[in-house]
Design an enzyme around this catalytic site. Sequence first.
Site, short mmCIF file in Angstrom:
data_model
loop_
_atom_site.label_atom_id
_atom_site.label_comp_id
_atom_site.label_asym_id
_atom_site.label_seq_id
_atom_site.Cartn_x
_atom_site.Cartn_y
_atom_site.Cartn_z
N SER A 1 33.92 -22.54 -45.16
CA SER A 1 33.84 -22.18 -46.57
C SER A 1 33.97 -20.67 -46.76
CB SER A 1 32.54 -22.68 -47.19
OG SER A 1 31.42 -22.15 -46.51
N GLU A 2 33.52 -19.87 -45.77
CA GLU A 2 33.68 -18.42 -45.86
C GLU A 2 33.87 -17.83 -44.47
OE1 GLU A 2 33.81 -16.60 -48.60
OE2 GLU A 2 32.96 -17.93 -50.12
N THR A 3 34.67 -16.77 -44.40
CA THR A 3 34.76 -15.91 -43.22
C THR A 3 34.47 -14.49 -43.69
OG1 THR A 3 36.35 -17.33 -42.07
CG2 THR A 3 36.26 -15.03 -41.40
#
Length: 275
Positions: free
Chosen positions: A45-47
């Site tokens: 969902s996020e990096t």
Amino acid sequence: MRIHIVDAFTDRPFAGNPAGVCLLDAEDWPEVAWMQRIAAEMNHSETAFARQLPAGDGADWEIRWFAPLVETNLCGHATLATAHTLRRERGVVGALRFRSRFSGILTTHAHEDGSITLDFPAAPGTEVPVPEGLPEALGVKPEAAFRTGALGDLLTVLPDEATVRSVTPDLNAIADLTRREGLRGVIITAPAPGPGLEYDFVSRFFSPAEGILEDPVTGSAHTALAPYWSAQIGRNGLTGLQASARTGLVRTAVHGDRVHLTGYAVTILDGTLHA
């Protein structure tokens, strides 16, 4: 370049919310397109990408977050994952100040028990009519809906935990609705079913227009959930359970216009990025 996969808001592997973490050695940011491709390749969902700032800059590191499709304004679990990685890889202890492009200075505090507290801006909601099409998209009519200002989410209150857990949303309809309403995503929430549990409220989060069908544990959403439930329950220190398939716990405390979010993190993978 090293890349790390960290499960955040959990104390055990394969739970909580996985985030990619890249600690950059360059003085300047790489091309946005490159960071976006890395985030798409990671498909979490996020990096988070972070670069160290020179002494006297007002912060220790600068941080940016990328979902699979877009750069995002704020992310709790990837910030927690980054602070965890800096402690593990660089020996950083105590407080860290992260400069962000859209949310100002974000401070993290590492504790002796291994937990980390995030100091984030609060996002109190403003009640609005339930948007057209939302009951059909969720399969249930919310009891109330709140816009969360700069956070960009719609916080929707459902009758009980069982209803939150049973929702099977039409994600295409949610994506269309969030684009139409200028939203990042939709939070659904309800109180815990009774006292004596390890959590006080439950939530789930959907942001399909940004490539996040259902986020496992959304730290930033708790900057809106904490003020709402603290007011409803009449108590400041609360714990939220995000009732995704992976689940995760977020301890919250409201301090004026700030919210403290506390959780653990576990490194799952360390690798070398060749691209």
